[in-house]
Design a protein around this motif. Sequence first.
Motif, PDB file in Angstrom:
ATOM      1  N   GLU A  84      36.956  34.538  45.990  1.00  0.00           N
ATOM      2  CA  GLU A  84      37.686  35.389  45.050  1.00  0.00           C
ATOM      3  C   GLU A  84      36.867  35.609  43.779  1.00  0.00           C
ATOM      4  O   GLU A  84      36.829  36.706  43.225  1.00  0.00           O
ATOM      5  CB  GLU A  84      39.019  34.738  44.692  1.00  0.00           C
ATOM      6  N   ARG A  85      36.233  34.527  43.329  1.00  0.00           N
ATOM      7  CA  ARG A  85      35.425  34.663  42.113  1.00  0.00           C
ATOM      8  C   ARG A  85      34.312  35.667  42.297  1.00  0.00           C
ATOM      9  O   ARG A  85      34.067  36.516  41.441  1.00  0.00           O
ATOM     10  CB  ARG A  85      34.794  33.305  41.750  1.00  0.00           C
ATOM     11  N   LEU A  86      33.626  35.557  43.435  1.00  0.00           N
ATOM     12  CA  LEU A  86      32.497  36.459  43.655  1.00  0.00           C
ATOM     13  C   LEU A  86      32.978  37.904  43.798  1.00  0.00           C
ATOM     14  O   LEU A  86      32.360  38.825  43.265  1.00  0.00           O
ATOM     15  CB  LEU A  86      31.694  36.028  44.884  1.00  0.00           C
ATOM     16  N   ILE A  99      40.785  31.857  33.788  1.00  0.00           N
ATOM     17  CA  ILE A  99      41.621  31.918  34.989  1.00  0.00           C
ATOM     18  C   ILE A  99      40.748  31.989  36.224  1.00  0.00           C
ATOM     19  O   ILE A  99      40.996  31.328  37.224  1.00  0.00           O
ATOM     20  CB  ILE A  99      42.558  33.149  34.979  1.00  0.00           C
ATOM     21  N   THR A 100      39.718  32.818  36.138  1.00  0.00           N
ATOM     22  CA  THR A 100      38.817  32.961  37.280  1.00  0.00           C
ATOM     23  C   THR A 100      38.265  31.601  37.694  1.00  0.00           C
ATOM     24  O   THR A 100      38.308  31.216  38.858  1.00  0.00           O
ATOM     25  CB  THR A 100      37.657  33.902  36.917  1.00  0.00           C
ATOM     26  N   LEU A 101      37.747  30.861  36.721  1.00  0.00           N
ATOM     27  CA  LEU A 101      37.141  29.567  37.036  1.00  0.00           C
ATOM     28  C   LEU A 101      38.187  28.525  37.380  1.00  0.00           C
ATOM     29  O   LEU A 101      37.949  27.624  38.176  1.00  0.00           O
ATOM     30  CB  LEU A 101      36.305  29.064  35.850  1.00  0.00           C
ATOM     31  N   GLY A 102      39.354  28.646  36.776  1.00  0.00           N
ATOM     32  CA  GLY A 102      40.354  27.595  36.934  1.00  0.00           C
ATOM     33  C   GLY A 102      41.215  27.743  38.162  1.00  0.00           C
ATOM     34  O   GLY A 102      41.697  26.757  38.695  1.00  0.00           O
ATOM     35  N   SER A 103      41.404  28.968  38.619  1.00  0.00           N
ATOM     36  CA  SER A 103      42.379  29.089  39.694  1.00  0.00           C
ATOM     37  C   SER A 103      41.934  29.922  40.880  1.00  0.00           C
ATOM     38  O   SER A 103      42.686  30.096  41.824  1.00  0.00           O
ATOM     39  CB  SER A 103      43.701  29.624  39.141  1.00  0.00           C
ATOM     40  N   MET A 104      40.710  30.444  40.847  1.00  0.00           N
ATOM     41  CA  MET A 104      40.279  31.229  42.005  1.00  0.00           C
ATOM     42  C   MET A 104      39.342  30.420  42.891  1.00  0.00           C
ATOM     43  O   MET A 104      38.593  29.584  42.421  1.00  0.00           O
ATOM     44  CB  MET A 104      39.548  32.489  41.545  1.00  0.00           C
ATOM     45  N   ARG A 105      39.370  30.728  44.152  1.00  0.00           N
ATOM     46  CA  ARG A 105      38.442  30.114  45.072  1.00  0.00           C
ATOM     47  C   ARG A 105      37.126  30.890  45.030  1.00  0.00           C
ATOM     48  O   ARG A 105      37.065  31.999  44.507  1.00  0.00           O
ATOM     49  CB  ARG A 105      39.031  30.103  46.466  1.00  0.00           C
ATOM     50  N   ALA A 106      36.105  30.281  45.628  1.00  0.00           N
ATOM     51  CA  ALA A 106      34.760  30.828  45.488  1.00  0.00           C
ATOM     52  C   ALA A 106      34.683  32.307  45.881  1.00  0.00           C
ATOM     53  O   ALA A 106      34.125  33.118  45.140  1.00  0.00           O
ATOM     54  CB  ALA A 106      33.781  30.014  46.320  1.00  0.00           C
ATOM     55  N   GLY A 156      38.776  46.465  50.422  1.00  0.00           N
ATOM     56  CA  GLY A 156      38.690  45.143  51.028  1.00  0.00           C
ATOM     57  C   GLY A 156      38.268  44.084  50.030  1.00  0.00           C
ATOM     58  O   GLY A 156      38.780  42.961  50.043  1.00  0.00           O
ATOM     59  N   ILE A 157      37.344  44.455  49.165  1.00  0.00           N
ATOM     60  CA  ILE A 157      36.873  43.504  48.150  1.00  0.00           C
ATOM     61  C   ILE A 157      38.006  43.180  47.181  1.00  0.00           C
ATOM     62  O   ILE A 157      38.217  42.021  46.819  1.00  0.00           O
ATOM     63  CB  ILE A 157      35.665  44.081  47.381  1.00  0.00           C
ATOM     64  N   LYS A 158      38.737  44.219  46.796  1.00  0.00           N
ATOM     65  CA  LYS A 158      39.849  43.995  45.866  1.00  0.00           C
ATOM     66  C   LYS A 158      40.916  43.120  46.492  1.00  0.00           C
ATOM     67  O   LYS A 158      41.570  42.326  45.811  1.00  0.00           O
ATOM     68  CB  LYS A 158      40.452  45.327  45.422  1.00  0.00           C
ATOM     69  N   GLN A 159      41.082  43.276  47.797  1.00  0.00           N
ATOM     70  CA  GLN A 159      42.096  42.494  48.497  1.00  0.00           C
ATOM     71  C   GLN A 159      41.750  41.001  48.467  1.00  0.00           C
ATOM     72  O   GLN A 159      42.640  40.159  48.389  1.00  0.00           O
ATOM     73  CB  GLN A 159      42.193  42.973  49.944  1.00  0.00           C
ATOM     74  N   ILE A 160      40.476  40.716  48.527  1.00  0.00           N
ATOM     75  CA  ILE A 160      40.054  39.305  48.475  1.00  0.00           C
ATOM     76  C   ILE A 160      40.503  38.660  47.171  1.00  0.00           C
ATOM     77  O   ILE A 160      40.978  37.528  47.149  1.00  0.00           O
ATOM     78  CB  ILE A 160      38.520  39.192  48.617  1.00  0.00           C
ATOM     79  N   VAL A 161      40.354  39.413  46.077  1.00  0.00           N
ATOM     80  CA  VAL A 161      40.725  38.863  44.774  1.00  0.00           C
ATOM     81  C   VAL A 161      42.230  38.644  44.680  1.00  0.00           C
ATOM     82  O   VAL A 161      42.697  37.644  44.141  1.00  0.00           O
ATOM     83  CB  VAL A 161      40.287  39.799  43.629  1.00  0.00           C
TER      84      VAL A 161
END
Lengths: 241, 241
Positions: free
Chosen positions: A162-164, A153-160, A232-237
């Motif tokens: 969000e992944r980081l 899911i991370t690789l398939g549907s998250m933007r850069a 804040g980091i969690k919010q990005i995800v």
Amino acid sequence: MLTTIPITEMSPRCSTCSLGQLCLPVGMSQQDLEKMDTLVQDRVRVRKGETLYRLGDPLTAVYAIRFGTLKTHLTMEDGRSQITGFHLPGEVVGLDGLGEMQHASDATALEDTEVCMVRFGDLQTLSNVLPSLQHQFMRLMSKEISQDQVMLITLGSMRAEERLAAFLINLSERLSARGYSASEFVLRMSREEIGSYLGLKLETVSRLFSRFAEAGLIQIRQRHVKLVDMAGIKQIVNKSC
Amino acid sequence: MLTTIPITEMSPRCSTCSLGQLCLPVGMSQQDLEKMDTLVQDRVRVRKGETLYRLGDPLTAVYAIRFGTLKTHLTMEDGRSQITGFHLPGEVVGLDGLGEMQHASDATALEDTEVCMVRFGDLQTLSNVLPSLQHQFMRLMSKEISQDQVMLITLGSMRAEERLAAFLINLSERLSARGYSASEFVLRMSREEIGSYLGLKLETVSRLFSRFAEAGLIQIRQRHVKLVDMAGIKQIVNKSC
DNA sequence: CGAGCCTTTGAGTTTCCTCAACCTGAGTGG
DNA sequence: CCACTCAGGTTGAGGAAACTCAAAGGCTCG
């Protein structure tokens, strides 16, 4: 190259290992735990950059990490390669090869690392008298499947970004479970390795770290990271794109 | 909603099932195979669009597909969802939940489907007298880990057209192993579902199909695909980007 | 203290996504 | 039987995200 360290009377055992609650013995009774002590007859020292096993090697054992960090990676015929996991103390590597009895990836140390060698034959023998061990193994394999699927899911549907962010949170949680600081740690892997794991280029990873730092989410100096604004980091995800 | 079909004297059994060489009984002796016949006490019919199990459901069984097609998919807290696998007859689903004894994904039928229900309790009991079953289970789980890892490379390092070409080849090989044509088949999933699986948008999938067709690699009309130039398709996957 | 690797940053390009319009075919009801 | 509906699919135009290429600075380790 690899140094094998035989277990002596004095060596720590499963029953006394501080990683017990993360590793194979999770949830075992004291009685079962003592039976486990015969399971690991050898430890292996893998120096930084050395390889514990390679794709296609006959599988004789799986390995529980005692200290250090490993990466597992896969190279395709055409030379493209990707890191499929970073592994911390208490985690067991090599499970992907049990089906064919051949390792299905490479495992390389990111820093000097020591692993407990769990010979497959011994494992089978002990499983017969210790059903909880068998169940525990199933748990580990099943957990690895779930984790890989989360990574899909991370690789398939998250933007850069969000992944980081997800990567930092995941690492933070795992380090925290091992008694390290959840907010301040050293990345054992290069920007390129992080990129390989996350399906990004190293420049993208570097730029994102800079951007996170600029936004006051993290502090980063080389491989030393400090998570300043965890919320804040969690919010990005979580902000769905 | 789901229809359970009890097994009768007349029902086909593992020992006579034509999927034997793809399913749980792979590599078992005739003797072992007959013991397997007690393992499946029920079959379940899942109609198109119905769900066999959901994330978080207590795991009581795993399921071997007899006919039909399932997708497994995962939805994150924020609502984003991704398909983690398409499953054909002879494949076993539910393995990712064995660790926590809770299903770790949803499984939904893409067409009317029938599965053999392998109750976990029975599985454990039978494993004790049938070591090859235990080994076979380990093989299946380990294979699933390897497959997920290949998918990680696909999502992490392939470009859109490579992913789609790899998808077609994979499907072709799996259908071929089941006695269907390797070069002509019906896609049981929508463009959107293919996109979800491959980390692409449905428009991208549609455009790529059109482009493949224009290049003479495939013929496609709705969900009916014909792989015309298999070598060309394989070349797309292998040309490192 | 020098070599080599890792990292950062910038500029320009490619790929894929988004938004939107339109098409197609299967199923439905008048 | 035909018109209608609706989900699924196709196609186009424009834009955003991430990549490539390039250059320069910083660390680490021998």
